[in-house]
Write a protein that holds these residues in place. Sequence first.
Motif, PDB file in Angstrom:
ATOM      1  N   LYS A  67       6.268  -0.146   5.706  1.00 16.78           N
ATOM      2  CA  LYS A  67       7.166   0.653   4.527  1.00 16.78           C
ATOM      3  C   LYS A  67       6.444   0.528   3.227  1.00 16.78           C
ATOM      4  CE  LYS A  67       8.590  -3.715   2.584  1.00 16.78           C
ATOM      5  NZ  LYS A  67       9.495  -4.339   1.579  1.00 16.78           N
ATOM      6  N   ILE A  68       6.779   1.502   2.496  1.00 16.64           N
ATOM      7  CA  ILE A  68       6.389   1.696   1.060  1.00 16.64           C
ATOM      8  C   ILE A  68       7.519   1.602   0.189  1.00 16.64           C
ATOM      9  CG2 ILE A  68       5.619   3.456  -0.576  1.00 16.64           C
ATOM     10  CD1 ILE A  68       3.385   4.432   1.236  1.00 16.64           C
ATOM     11  N   ASP A  69       7.343   0.655  -0.846  1.00 10.85           N
ATOM     12  CA  ASP A  69       8.540   0.052  -1.634  1.00 10.85           C
ATOM     13  C   ASP A  69       8.997   1.265  -2.342  1.00 10.85           C
ATOM     14  OD1 ASP A  69       8.908  -2.419  -0.576  1.00 10.85           O
ATOM     15  OD2 ASP A  69       7.253  -3.097  -1.661  1.00 10.85           O
ATOM     16  N   GLN A  70       8.089   2.135  -3.013  1.00  8.51           N
ATOM     17  CA  GLN A  70       8.282   3.350  -3.659  1.00  8.51           C
ATOM     18  C   GLN A  70       7.443   4.524  -3.561  1.00  8.51           C
ATOM     19  OE1 GLN A  70      10.321   2.009  -7.287  1.00  8.51           O
ATOM     20  NE2 GLN A  70      11.203   3.869  -6.271  1.00  8.51           N
ATOM     21  N   ILE A 104      -3.686  -2.105   3.995  1.00  7.77           N
ATOM     22  CA  ILE A 104      -2.798  -2.974   4.447  1.00  7.77           C
ATOM     23  C   ILE A 104      -1.782  -2.488   5.456  1.00  7.77           C
ATOM     24  CG2 ILE A 104      -1.304  -4.847   4.001  1.00  7.77           C
ATOM     25  CD1 ILE A 104      -3.096  -5.624   1.759  1.00  7.77           C
ATOM     26  N   ILE A 105      -1.157  -1.017   4.728  1.00 10.07           N
ATOM     27  CA  ILE A 105      -0.256  -0.498   5.051  1.00 10.07           C
ATOM     28  C   ILE A 105      -0.590   0.215   6.657  1.00 10.07           C
ATOM     29  CG2 ILE A 105       1.270   1.742   4.899  1.00 10.07           C
ATOM     30  CD1 ILE A 105       1.599   0.601   1.966  1.00 10.07           C
ATOM     31  N   PRO A 154      15.117  -3.316   4.332  1.00 10.30           N
ATOM     32  CA  PRO A 154      15.926  -3.179   3.388  1.00 10.30           C
ATOM     33  C   PRO A 154      15.226  -2.210   2.524  1.00 10.30           C
ATOM     34  CG  PRO A 154      16.240  -5.411   3.456  1.00 10.30           C
ATOM     35  CD  PRO A 154      14.994  -4.917   4.272  1.00 10.30           C
ATOM     36  N   LEU A 155      15.690  -1.211   1.618  1.00  5.17           N
ATOM     37  CA  LEU A 155      14.826  -0.400   0.742  1.00  5.17           C
ATOM     38  C   LEU A 155      15.638  -0.038  -0.514  1.00  5.17           C
ATOM     39  CD1 LEU A 155      13.278   2.097   3.107  1.00  5.17           C
ATOM     40  CD2 LEU A 155      12.026   0.431   2.361  1.00  5.17           C
ATOM     41  N   PHE A 205       7.616   4.036   7.810  1.00  7.65           N
ATOM     42  CA  PHE A 205       6.879   5.026   8.681  1.00  7.65           C
ATOM     43  C   PHE A 205       6.962   4.472  10.013  1.00  7.65           C
ATOM     44  CE2 PHE A 205       4.927   5.860   4.389  1.00  7.65           C
ATOM     45  CZ  PHE A 205       4.714   7.301   4.476  1.00  7.65           C
ATOM     46  N   HIS A 206       7.307   5.105  11.069  1.00  2.52           N
ATOM     47  CA  HIS A 206       7.331   4.511  12.502  1.00  2.52           C
ATOM     48  C   HIS A 206       6.707   5.362  13.273  1.00  2.52           C
ATOM     49  CE1 HIS A 206      11.421   6.505  12.387  1.00  2.52           C
ATOM     50  NE2 HIS A 206      11.146   6.818  13.680  1.00  2.52           N
TER      51      HIS A 206
END
Length: 240
Positions: free
Chosen positions: A15-18, A3-4, A183-184, A191-192
């Motif tokens: 994004k990855i939350d953690q 999905i990411i 926000p994180l 990642f961009h």
Amino acid sequence: MDIIKNEFLTNGYTKIDQLFDSTEVESLLVIYTSLLNDKKRTAHLRSDLAGLQNTDKTIERITQVMRPSLVEPKILNHIAYKKALDCAKKLLGDDMELDFDMLINKAPYTNTPTPWHQDAAYWINLPDKRAVSCWIALDNVYENNGCMWFLPVKDQQILEHTNLPNEGALYCDADTTNAMPVPLSIGGCTFHDGFTLHYSRGNTTNSQRRALIFNFRPKEMIKLERNQGIDHTGVRKQRS
Ligand SMILES: O=C(O)CCC(=O)C(=O)O
């Protein structure tokens, strides 16, 4: 991860939350803080993205230290480097390698945005344009202390960019109506893509907003860059 990856390939960011947990951040912050506080050892790699260094050298608003691992190679052993590289390989291919790292801190109450820009504007024109930046939050980040904002990528066009005064950050004009804040929590990351427009608001809070950033690109392209003298320690200017 599917999905990411899909989100990254469609929108140019994800994004990855953690990426790592709060215990793993402690050892990273020890090295990060010593680099941030050591103006002497980082002097040749350090600048203020706000472009105000000639007007007031004592206050750094947006401190950038390029290639911190050249000053403190032990930072490379932190799990963040390995985990982010694994993700970069999944997003863009197994030939991804670390091109450069950097740290960016927004000091308390400095309220200075990082202007809208595309990272690719800073880079030379390479035949293989795959590149991904991993922006890791070392504090909880939200709009008022300077979390990242992104605009979905439209194409691989690089807009005209201009430096803020005194070789400060590059910026460009863009319609940012559809921009989204990300926000994180500590240890989360975005990642961009190199063509993705991004920015962050100023830090209006009473604490720091610390980020560690990695840029990954194909091994062969890093070789090409180095052959042309590009090692991401030099002046900021539009190169593409
Ligand atoms: O940390 C910021 O405010 C900006 C970071 C940025 O522009 C980048 O990582 O490419």
